[in-house]
Design a protein around this motif. Structure first.
Motif, PDB file in Angstrom:
ATOM      1  N   ILE A 291       0.836  -1.206   0.000  1.00  0.00           N
ATOM      2  CA  ILE A 291       0.000   0.000   0.000  1.00  0.00           C
ATOM      3  C   ILE A 291       0.873   1.259   0.000  1.00  0.00           C
ATOM      4  O   ILE A 291       0.594   2.226  -0.702  1.00  0.00           O
ATOM      5  CB  ILE A 291      -0.952  -0.014   1.208  1.00  0.00           C
ATOM      6  CG1 ILE A 291      -1.939  -1.163   1.039  1.00  0.00           C
ATOM      7  CG2 ILE A 291      -1.680   1.314   1.348  1.00  0.00           C
ATOM      8  CD1 ILE A 291      -2.884  -1.341   2.202  1.00  0.00           C
ATOM      9  N   LEU A 292       1.943   1.214   0.792  1.00  0.00           N
ATOM     10  CA  LEU A 292       2.843   2.362   0.869  1.00  0.00           C
ATOM     11  C   LEU A 292       3.440   2.683  -0.498  1.00  0.00           C
ATOM     12  O   LEU A 292       3.510   3.840  -0.906  1.00  0.00           O
ATOM     13  CB  LEU A 292       3.964   2.033   1.862  1.00  0.00           C
ATOM     14  CG  LEU A 292       4.775   3.171   2.443  1.00  0.00           C
ATOM     15  CD1 LEU A 292       3.862   4.147   3.140  1.00  0.00           C
ATOM     16  CD2 LEU A 292       5.796   2.625   3.434  1.00  0.00           C
ATOM     17  N   VAL A 302       7.961  -2.699  -4.703  1.00  0.00           N
ATOM     18  CA  VAL A 302       9.409  -2.737  -4.473  1.00  0.00           C
ATOM     19  C   VAL A 302       9.837  -1.494  -3.698  1.00  0.00           C
ATOM     20  O   VAL A 302      10.628  -1.575  -2.751  1.00  0.00           O
ATOM     21  CB  VAL A 302      10.165  -2.808  -5.825  1.00  0.00           C
ATOM     22  CG1 VAL A 302      11.653  -2.949  -5.584  1.00  0.00           C
ATOM     23  CG2 VAL A 302       9.645  -3.963  -6.655  1.00  0.00           C
ATOM     24  N   LEU A 303       9.295  -0.340  -4.087  1.00  0.00           N
ATOM     25  CA  LEU A 303       9.621   0.900  -3.382  1.00  0.00           C
ATOM     26  C   LEU A 303       9.164   0.819  -1.929  1.00  0.00           C
ATOM     27  O   LEU A 303       9.891   1.196  -1.009  1.00  0.00           O
ATOM     28  CB  LEU A 303       8.941   2.097  -4.061  1.00  0.00           C
ATOM     29  CG  LEU A 303       9.347   2.383  -5.505  1.00  0.00           C
ATOM     30  CD1 LEU A 303       8.552   3.570  -6.040  1.00  0.00           C
ATOM     31  CD2 LEU A 303      10.836   2.661  -5.590  1.00  0.00           C
ATOM     32  N   GLY A 304       7.946   0.311  -1.719  1.00  0.00           N
ATOM     33  CA  GLY A 304       7.412   0.201  -0.371  1.00  0.00           C
ATOM     34  C   GLY A 304       8.283  -0.710   0.482  1.00  0.00           C
ATOM     35  O   GLY A 304       8.595  -0.394   1.637  1.00  0.00           O
ATOM     36  N   ALA A 305       8.682  -1.841  -0.092  1.00  0.00           N
ATOM     37  CA  ALA A 305       9.541  -2.777   0.638  1.00  0.00           C
ATOM     38  C   ALA A 305      10.852  -2.092   1.001  1.00  0.00           C
ATOM     39  O   ALA A 305      11.334  -2.192   2.133  1.00  0.00           O
ATOM     40  CB  ALA A 305       9.800  -4.023  -0.204  1.00  0.00           C
ATOM     41  N   GLY A 306      11.416  -1.370   0.045  1.00  0.00           N
ATOM     42  CA  GLY A 306      12.681  -0.690   0.294  1.00  0.00           C
ATOM     43  C   GLY A 306      12.555   0.335   1.406  1.00  0.00           C
ATOM     44  O   GLY A 306      13.367   0.368   2.331  1.00  0.00           O
ATOM     45  N   LEU A 360       0.203   9.426   6.482  1.00  0.00           N
ATOM     46  CA  LEU A 360       0.314  10.554   5.559  1.00  0.00           C
ATOM     47  C   LEU A 360       0.141  10.076   4.119  1.00  0.00           C
ATOM     48  O   LEU A 360      -0.562  10.707   3.322  1.00  0.00           O
ATOM     49  CB  LEU A 360       1.680  11.241   5.720  1.00  0.00           C
ATOM     50  CG  LEU A 360       1.867  12.020   7.024  1.00  0.00           C
ATOM     51  CD1 LEU A 360       3.279  12.581   7.112  1.00  0.00           C
ATOM     52  CD2 LEU A 360       0.838  13.149   7.110  1.00  0.00           C
ATOM     53  N   VAL A 361       0.775   8.954   3.793  1.00  0.00           N
ATOM     54  CA  VAL A 361       0.681   8.450   2.421  1.00  0.00           C
ATOM     55  C   VAL A 361      -0.755   8.058   2.093  1.00  0.00           C
ATOM     56  O   VAL A 361      -1.298   8.429   1.056  1.00  0.00           O
ATOM     57  CB  VAL A 361       1.644   7.257   2.207  1.00  0.00           C
ATOM     58  CG1 VAL A 361       1.309   6.522   0.920  1.00  0.00           C
ATOM     59  CG2 VAL A 361       3.084   7.744   2.174  1.00  0.00           C
ATOM     60  N   VAL A 362      -1.391   7.317   3.004  1.00  0.00           N
ATOM     61  CA  VAL A 362      -2.740   6.838   2.701  1.00  0.00           C
ATOM     62  C   VAL A 362      -3.713   8.009   2.550  1.00  0.00           C
ATOM     63  O   VAL A 362      -4.597   8.000   1.694  1.00  0.00           O
ATOM     64  CB  VAL A 362      -3.210   5.848   3.784  1.00  0.00           C
ATOM     65  CG1 VAL A 362      -4.696   5.560   3.643  1.00  0.00           C
ATOM     66  CG2 VAL A 362      -2.423   4.556   3.675  1.00  0.00           C
ATOM     67  N   ILE A 363      -3.509   9.052   3.384  1.00  0.00           N
ATOM     68  CA  ILE A 363      -4.440  10.179   3.327  1.00  0.00           C
ATOM     69  C   ILE A 363      -4.158  11.084   2.122  1.00  0.00           C
ATOM     70  O   ILE A 363      -5.066  11.453   1.382  1.00  0.00           O
ATOM     71  CB  ILE A 363      -4.389  10.996   4.636  1.00  0.00           C
ATOM     72  CG1 ILE A 363      -4.933  10.134   5.784  1.00  0.00           C
ATOM     73  CG2 ILE A 363      -5.216  12.277   4.512  1.00  0.00           C
ATOM     74  CD1 ILE A 363      -4.651  10.684   7.160  1.00  0.00           C
ATOM     75  N   PHE A 364      -2.882  11.416   1.915  1.00  0.00           N
ATOM     76  CA  PHE A 364      -2.577  12.404   0.874  1.00  0.00           C
ATOM     77  C   PHE A 364      -2.165  11.797  -0.460  1.00  0.00           C
ATOM     78  O   PHE A 364      -2.261  12.440  -1.492  1.00  0.00           O
ATOM     79  CB  PHE A 364      -1.499  13.367   1.372  1.00  0.00           C
ATOM     80  CG  PHE A 364      -1.960  14.188   2.540  1.00  0.00           C
ATOM     81  CD1 PHE A 364      -2.895  15.197   2.360  1.00  0.00           C
ATOM     82  CD2 PHE A 364      -1.498  13.936   3.815  1.00  0.00           C
ATOM     83  CE1 PHE A 364      -3.349  15.940   3.431  1.00  0.00           C
ATOM     84  CE2 PHE A 364      -1.943  14.678   4.896  1.00  0.00           C
ATOM     85  CZ  PHE A 364      -2.878  15.685   4.704  1.00  0.00           C
TER      86      PHE A 364
END
Ligand code: ATP
Ligand code: MG
Lengths: 405, 251
Positions: A291-292, A302-306, A360-364
């Motif tokens: 999700i991130l 991949v970005l989220g995992a990193g 912040l990510v989920v909201i914006f």
């Protein structure tokens, strides 16, 4: 290239170059400088970046495409790890048979779990997968101790005599690829900089690139389109003559195999496994990663995992001494106040930082980091302000925002 | 023998007899309308035809085969497509993809693990979908997000999705409900054209008498779960029983 369109080929190429140069990119600060603690270019962490990247890529095939939210995917990762370590204990220290076995075993396990869990959808599906994973954890922790080593888990021991190895008496086996030890590293020092090139990392990175490529092909295939149809409107799908069940089950099994692959690679790197790998928090982590980064996007997981692995390993290492060093230039009272305020977010408090970032990510940025990247790219494109058609969104049908990069 | 033969179908919801003893025969290549007051059981009847509901009694034969007990996707694969009262489309997908999916369903069957080739290389399917979109005047909207279409366009899209499969029987549940007059007329023209050009049998549920009398060759009037009469539009218009049960109430 390789059956991909130009945009996807470019993305694959960029990821490949980044993976190849990761030891440089992740170690931008000279050794011994005060910023050196932000260096992430050491083998152990780099391996975790790509292995969790694989885990998240696979999870995204299920969650991102079909919308089915599994809360038990760590079970497949754990099962893959156990399968791999047994291959290494019994058959060979070469990592390839171990990894292949972990994919097969995890896939079969996912077939069973998926078959049962997919009888329900929504929250009930999530709970069923969670229940399966917690049962697996409990079994591995106690009942199945002879197979799993219980609480202490399994590791290669001096008594292990794999069939296809010629270990000296009392020698502990090491994971290898055709005789090359996974722990082999080559260090390059230029001035104050130190870069480490590790065998295990590069093998994991190549596997990650293959896994990424396969997921790209799945996303662009008719099968991938059917999976998006499952997410969009299952009722319409069924009344269109398509049986949504086997499509969802196939996605579930594929993502389970990805998890098994990640589990097998972990064992290939550190030749050990414990039941905590299957704990529900591990299942939750891959959900956060996906999700991130951006569920349903190619590169997002991949970005989220990193990002999560970076925070887990880097922010958690910062302590109050380091904070005092950073803020030393301020007057004493102010320094103490600042350290006092920042302190809860570092060290063991990194979860707090992660939680805030996640909110912040989920909201914006509901589309995750990928959406953030797209917005920035759009800003730049606007500044260039070229063709008039760009300024005329009215006459351009809104393109669908699905599987973007 | 009609292409669709419904015999003695009954359906009960708790204490409510939604369908009593329904007999219905739809002849091949005709447009057959089913009308009746609210709650007459029209939608329930349709649900029994596509596998959404299983009737308590009776039989439903399509082209000599029973549809009862079959799953919705199996019934569709037999050649029955349905347009819903509220458009059921793939909102997250593009208009073109919405039409490609039924093409795949027709070509590859209910399931095929087709994960290697890319959608873009499926030229035949793409062409088929584009031709269909051109037929419903939506080609220029093919890259739009289906959810962002207007209500009328959504319904056109759903019809395109059903038609591209070239079903042998098309079921339409109130296709013009809530539409503006102009949209309604467009839909009538579209359906007329489809029936004439493609020879698709249609069963249509409709409240709007203008639509019914412009399209239907046969009309069945349903009231309280049982068919009152079945006849040609001319005879239905003048039928005293129908006026009493339905038309008098509608006008
Ligand atoms: N799933 C259900 N459970 C219980 N009762 C139902 C169900 N579906 C329909 N009914 C009832 O059965 C009766 C017939 O409903 P149906 O929807 O078939 O009517 P209809 O002829 O389509 O009416 P309308 O013109 O309003 O759409 C109604 O009284 C309705 O409340
Ligand atoms: Mg109805």
């Amino acid at each position: 290239m390789l059956g991909l369109n130009k945009k996807d080929s470019t993305l694959l190429l960029i990821v490949a170059v980044l993976a190849l140069l990761a030891p440089f990119i992740l170690n931008p600060f000279p050794e011994g400088s005060s910023l050196a603690q932000f260096n992430a270019g050491y083998p152990d962490l780099m391996q975790r970046f790509v292995i969790f990247g694989i885990f998240a890529i696979g999870f995204n095939i299920l969650f991102g495409l079909t919308g089915y939210l599994s809360f038990g995917h760590a079970a497949f990762l754990g099962v893959g790890s156990y399968a791999a370590i047994w291959m290494m204990k019994l058959l060979t220290l070469n990592v390839i048979p171990a990894i292949v076995m972990s994919i097969i075993v995890a896939g079969l396990f996912a077939l069973v779990v998926g078959f049962v869990s997919l009888r329900r959808s929504g929250i009930y599906f999530s709970i069923l997968t969670l229940a399966f994973a917690q049962m697996s954890y409990a079994l591995a922790y106690s009942v199945l101790t002879p197979i799993t080593g219980g609480e202490t888990g399994l590791q290669l021991k001096a008594t292990d005599r794999p069939l296809l190895s010629n270990l000296a008496e009392g020698e502990i086996g090491r994971a290898s690829l055709f005789g090359v030890d996974m722990r082999t590293s080559f260090e390059l020092a230029v001035g104050d900089w130190l870069w480490t090139f590790n065998m295990g990392y590069y093998i994991a990175a190549v596997v990650m690139l293959i896994a990424f490529y396969v997921s790209m092909r799945i996303f662009r295939s008719p099968f991938g389109m059917m999976l998006r149809a499952v997410k969009s409107n299952q009722q319409r799908m069924n009344y269109t003559g398509l049986n949504s069940k086997p499509y969802t089950l196939a996605a579930f099994v594929i993502s389970g195999m990805y998890a098994g692959l990640a589990g097998g690679l972990m064992v290939a790197m550190d030749t050990q496994v414990g039941p905590e790998r299957m704990f529900w928090t591990a299942s939750g982590e891959v959900v956060l990663m996906t999700i991130l980064g951006g569920a349903g996007t190619l590169i997002g997981p991949v970005l989220g995992a990193g990002l999560i692995k970076y925070m887990e390993n880097i922010i958690s290492k910062i302590n109050s001494g380091i904070l005092h060093e950073w803020f030393a230039f301020l007057p004493d009272g102010l320094e103490d106040a600042l350290v006092f305020m920042v302190y809860p977010f570092i060290g063991k408090g990194w979860h707090l930082t992660l939680g805030i970032v996640f909110m912040l990510v989920v909201i914006f940025l509901p589309g995750g980091l990928v959406e953030g990247g797209q917005r920035i790219a759009r800003l730049f494109r606007k500044k260039k302000a070229d063709t008039p058609s760009d300024k005329d969104p009215e006459h351009h049908p809104k393109p669908t925002p699905h599987v973007a990069e | 023998m009609g292409i669709l033969e419904v015999k003695g179908v009954g359906k009960r919801f708790g204490g409510l007899q939604a369908l009593g003893d329904v007999n219905l025969s739809v002849q091949e290549n005709t447009v057959h309308a089913i009308i009746g007051p609210n709650g007459a059981g029209k939608s329930t009847l349709l649900n029994c035809l596509v596998g959404k509901l299983i009737p308590d009694t009776g039989s439903v034969m399509f082209d000599g085969q029973s549809v009862l007990g079959r799953k919705p996707h199996e019934i569709n694969q037999m050649g029955i497509s349905r347009v819903f009262q509220t458009p059921e489309i793939f909102g997250d997908l593009t208009v073109l993809e919405n039409v490609m999916i039924p093409c795949f369903a027709r070509r590859d069957g209910a399931f095929r693990l087709h994960a290697i080739g890319s959608v873009k290389s499926e030229k035949g399917i793409m062409e088929m979908a584009e031709t269909m979109l051109a037929d419903v005047n939506m080609l220029e909207k093919r890259n739009m997000h289906a959810a962002s279409l207007s209500r009328g366009d959504k319904r056109r899209l759903e019809m395109a999705m059903c038609l591209v499969q070239e079903p042998r029987l098309l079921l339409l549940d109130e296709p013009t409900a809530g539409m503006a007059r102009a949209d309604t007329n467009n839909t009538i023209d579209l359906l007329k054209e489809i029936n004439e050009k493609r020879n698709i049998t249609m069963a249509i549920i409709e409240h709007d008498m203008h639509v019914v009398f412009s399209l239907a060759e046969r009309i069945t009037v349903l009231a309280q779960g049982t068919p009152l009469v079945e006849d040609t539009p001319e005879n239905i218009k003048g039928h005293p029983k129908v006026r009493e049960a339905y038309l008098g109430e509608a006008h």
